[in-house]
Each structure stands twice: as C-alpha cells, then as structure tokens.
Design a protein around this motif. Sequence first.
Motif, PDB file in Angstrom:
ATOM      1  N   CYS A  53       0.819  -1.202   0.000  1.00  0.00           N
ATOM      2  CA  CYS A  53       0.000   0.000   0.000  1.00  0.00           C
ATOM      3  C   CYS A  53       0.857   1.258   0.000  1.00  0.00           C
ATOM      4  CB  CYS A  53      -0.932   0.009   1.217  1.00  0.00           C
ATOM      5  SG  CYS A  53      -2.672  -0.184   0.772  1.00  0.00           S
TER       6      CYS A  53
ATOM      7  N   CYS B 268      -2.429  -0.451  -3.493  1.00  0.00           N
ATOM      8  CA  CYS B 268      -3.367   0.660  -3.291  1.00  0.00           C
ATOM      9  C   CYS B 268      -3.132   1.761  -4.316  1.00  0.00           C
ATOM     10  CB  CYS B 268      -3.211   1.229  -1.884  1.00  0.00           C
ATOM     11  SG  CYS B 268      -3.674   0.097  -0.558  1.00  0.00           S
TER      12      CYS B 268
ATOM     13  N   SER C 211      -3.068   2.311  -7.470  1.00  0.00           N
ATOM     14  CA  SER C 211      -3.475   1.707  -8.748  1.00  0.00           C
ATOM     15  C   SER C 211      -3.820   2.799  -9.754  1.00  0.00           C
ATOM     16  CB  SER C 211      -4.671   0.781  -8.528  1.00  0.00           C
ATOM     17  OG  SER C 211      -5.695   1.465  -7.823  1.00  0.00           O
TER      18      SER C 211
ATOM     19  N   ALA D 180      -6.089  -3.587  -8.029  1.00  0.00           N
ATOM     20  CA  ALA D 180      -6.305  -2.432  -7.166  1.00  0.00           C
ATOM     21  C   ALA D 180      -6.794  -2.897  -5.798  1.00  0.00           C
ATOM     22  CB  ALA D 180      -7.321  -1.484  -7.799  1.00  0.00           C
ATOM     23  N   LEU D 181      -6.094  -2.475  -4.775  1.00  0.00           N
ATOM     24  CA  LEU D 181      -6.437  -2.833  -3.391  1.00  0.00           C
ATOM     25  C   LEU D 181      -7.083  -1.637  -2.707  1.00  0.00           C
ATOM     26  CD1 LEU D 181      -6.015  -5.122  -1.207  1.00  0.00           C
ATOM     27  CD2 LEU D 181      -3.960  -3.859  -0.530  1.00  0.00           C
ATOM     28  N   PRO D 182      -8.240  -1.804  -2.078  1.00  0.00           N
ATOM     29  CA  PRO D 182      -8.841  -0.665  -1.382  1.00  0.00           C
ATOM     30  C   PRO D 182      -7.990  -0.230  -0.205  1.00  0.00           C
ATOM     31  CG  PRO D 182     -10.048  -2.691  -0.900  1.00  0.00           C
ATOM     32  CD  PRO D 182      -9.059  -3.022  -1.974  1.00  0.00           C
TER      33      PRO D 182
ATOM     34  N   ASN E 157      -4.863   7.500  -5.019  1.00  0.00           N
ATOM     35  CA  ASN E 157      -5.635   6.856  -3.966  1.00  0.00           C
ATOM     36  C   ASN E 157      -5.413   7.551  -2.638  1.00  0.00           C
ATOM     37  OD1 ASN E 157      -2.884   5.543  -4.424  1.00  0.00           O
ATOM     38  ND2 ASN E 157      -3.354   4.892  -2.326  1.00  0.00           N
TER      39      ASN E 157
ATOM     40  N   PRO F 287     -10.905   0.032  -7.096  1.00  0.00           N
ATOM     41  CA  PRO F 287     -10.967  -1.363  -6.624  1.00  0.00           C
ATOM     42  C   PRO F 287     -12.265  -2.050  -7.030  1.00  0.00           C
ATOM     43  CG  PRO F 287     -10.208   0.098  -4.872  1.00  0.00           C
ATOM     44  CD  PRO F 287     -10.672   0.977  -5.989  1.00  0.00           C
TER      45      PRO F 287
ATOM     46  N   THR G 128     -10.680  -9.367  -3.010  1.00  0.00           N
ATOM     47  CA  THR G 128      -9.349  -9.263  -3.618  1.00  0.00           C
ATOM     48  C   THR G 128      -8.889 -10.626  -4.130  1.00  0.00           C
ATOM     49  OG1 THR G 128      -8.836  -7.459  -2.082  1.00  0.00           O
ATOM     50  CG2 THR G 128      -6.987  -8.487  -3.242  1.00  0.00           C
TER      51      THR G 128
ATOM     52  N   GLN H  44     -10.237 -11.339  -7.443  1.00  0.00           N
ATOM     53  CA  GLN H  44      -9.503 -10.724  -8.545  1.00  0.00           C
ATOM     54  C   GLN H  44      -8.359 -11.631  -9.017  1.00  0.00           C
ATOM     55  OE1 GLN H  44     -10.466  -7.799 -10.030  1.00  0.00           O
ATOM     56  NE2 GLN H  44     -12.222  -7.972  -8.651  1.00  0.00           N
TER      57      GLN H  44
END
Length: 434
Positions: A213, A236, A238, A252-254, A330, A354, A419, A422
Amino acid sequence: MKSLSHHRRLCLTSNLLVVFVYFMIREKEGVMSLRSISRRKCWNAYLMMFSPIALLLITSSSIWSLRPQIPDLKSSPPPPRSSPYHDWEFFNADYEEMLSKLRIYVYPDALNANTSSSAVFLPHPDPLNPKIGNYYSEHAFKLALLRSSLVTQRPNHAHFFFMPFSINMMRYHPLLRSESSISTFVANYVTKISSQSAHWNASGGADHFFVCCHSVGREATSQHSALRNNAIQITCSSSYFQRLYTPHRDIALPQVWPRPDHQTLIPPHQRSKHVFFAGRAQNSVARQEVLRLWGNDSLFRIFSGHSSMPYEEGFMRSRYCLHIKGYEVNTARVVDAIHYGCVPLLISNYYDLPFANILDWSKFSIIVNQNDIPQLKNIITSVPEQTYLDLYHNLCVVRKHFRWSAVPQSQSYDAFHMTAYQLWLRRGLHRVAS
C-alpha cells in the motif's frame, strides 16, 4: 384494464359484422339471387336483431382504438432500483466456485521468525495500531490470507504463490529504509526463491504476487525484470498513469484505515452538510483548485490544514465527500466515505478503482474529471433527490466489500475475498517463460 390487443380483436369482429350487414342489405334490395328470396324473412329478422349490436360495437371499438393507453399507476410496480453490480448472478456463481477451488501457496518466510529480516515477512503483531494508518490493507491482507481456507501446503496444487515481504515494514527496517535498498532486497529475494524452487521458473513469475500500500512499492520491482514484467502486484496505488502498474494484470487494493467493523449510519434526512473535504492541499494541484474555487462557498465544507469539524463527524454528517487526488490517485478517504455512508465524489484521473470489474461505481459514487472542477457545484446541485437516495442505498449495499475481517468470512464478501476473487479471474493469464 384490458390490453390493446384485446380491443383490436374486438374491432376486427365488429368489421366482420359490418360486412355481414352489408350483404344482408344487398340481399334485401334484391341484388342477391332470387333463390334466396324464400329465406329473406328469416335473414331480415337476424338483420333487425344484430344491426344495433354491430353499430354499438363499431362505435365503441373505434373510440377505444383512438384513446391513448394510459398505464394503471395504482397497479404498476415502481421501477426497480439500479444494482451496484455489473452482473450479480454471474459474479456470485463464480465467487462460489472460487471458494471451493482457488488455492494459494505462501512461501514459508511468512512463518519463519529466526532470521534477521523476519520482521519484513511475518504478519504484523498489531495491525490495528493507528500508526499503521494508510498501510493497514497491506497487513490485513496477509493476516487474512494466513487464516483463510484458500492456503495450501502443497505448491503443486496452487494457482498462485504469495511472496510475503512487506514494503511498509521495510520502510521502518534500519537497513532497508531507502527505495534503492528496498528494490535490491526484493530483487535478491526473488532470485533466491527462483533458485530454490521450480515454481517461479515454471511461469516466469506470472503466477506470483505481492501486496503493498506504500507508494514505494511500485519501485520495489525495478531491479528484477521478470518481477517487474510478469508478477502481479496488489497495490493501493493503482494508477493507469504509473509506468510500473499494468491494468488487467495488477490488482487495485482498497486503501482502508483501521476502524471498527460496524458503524451505524446516519440516514440521509439527518445529514445536514452537503459536501465535505479535509486534507492537505500543498501536494495537489486539483485540491488547490477546489479550495480556490469553492473554499468559501456555503455548499461546501472544505478544510485544508486544521479542521474546525472533527474528521469523522464530517463524513457522518455530509451527503457527499470529496476524494481529490493528492500525491497519489488513492487515499483512504474513498473507503472512509463508504464506511460512514457518505457518497464518494471522486476527482482523481487515471484511478483504477478497486473491484471495478464487479462493482458499478457510477451506481454509488459520482466520478468527476479534474478538468470539470469549475463545474463542480453545478454537477452536485443537478443530482435529483431520488438519484442521491439511490446512490446512498447502493452505497449501503457495497460497504461489506470494503471491510477487513480479523478472521476472513467468505459469505460476507469482505475485502479479502473480493481481492482473492480478482486473483481468481487472472488464473488463466499465466505464461511459461521462454
């Protein structure tokens, strides 16, 4: 109410009666064959009986056919609320298959506490520590994976291989703080696992992934070409604009700030503020423009630096919460808004949102191009009340996808499993190294 097709059939019947009456009249006038004269009295009786009925049917049918068809509003159901999913049925069925089939192998460094660099690989001992802040998702994913049913101890059965190094922990390691030291450490680690195990070489690293992240994470791959070109980064940061982020391969990670799992939402009619934002403006041209144009507008509650309104209170009491690109595309404000039930208004070009292949972000947020900041007030005020209520309702539906659970819960569709899904979608993208 009778349907239009029913009345058309009625008109056709009436027209047939008209033809019947016409021939009866012709017969009465002596045009028909003389052989029918013996039956004339009988036909005349029928004619006298049916002519008024035929006239009535013709008149009523013609009038009805010209009448506009007005729907019965009392019996018509209200239009269905638009779903925040692109295709829930397909996603849900595929998600269930993932739960039963997806397997991930974790390199044993994640459990080895006997090396000088073990802190880089081990799960964080206190992931809810507020000091972790913006990097919480990086640690939450690793902890959830190690506790999940997706992990396999048999690498030959694995779809993917997790490299458990933590970029965030490297930033605090006395020997690995600089970007160049981090990228050297990561390159050496990948060289080690590729020499000790055949799994990396079988795919050239295309079925290997790491999670980060921190913005430094994208540079961590710079000294190893196969890692940079083949491996999947779950990040994160992304951004389509970044040279080391590849959409449709990377994930993409929240970005989530550690907060309580459950938050009672304030309903829309009790949200007294319209638009809220709090954050530094000095590292963002977009934020500076928003502050210059709308900082003194009564519709907006915008704070740069010290805020007179508590941060959480601003999200809880506002209808819309701005996410404006800072140094990166982000920030945790997106999920903060979702967490507190504030519809996100996103001003961040090139942001690969995400779960965007599952969730239709236009159904629970408003996305504005940075060039449209001068029109921001018109954009917000032109949203109908019912549209806002639909956005709020859908936001409540998708909140569960942006939560990290201490113990991952597959049926809750939490951030970890979303995730992992994905990854599941990318299981067919592996390529054998030449």
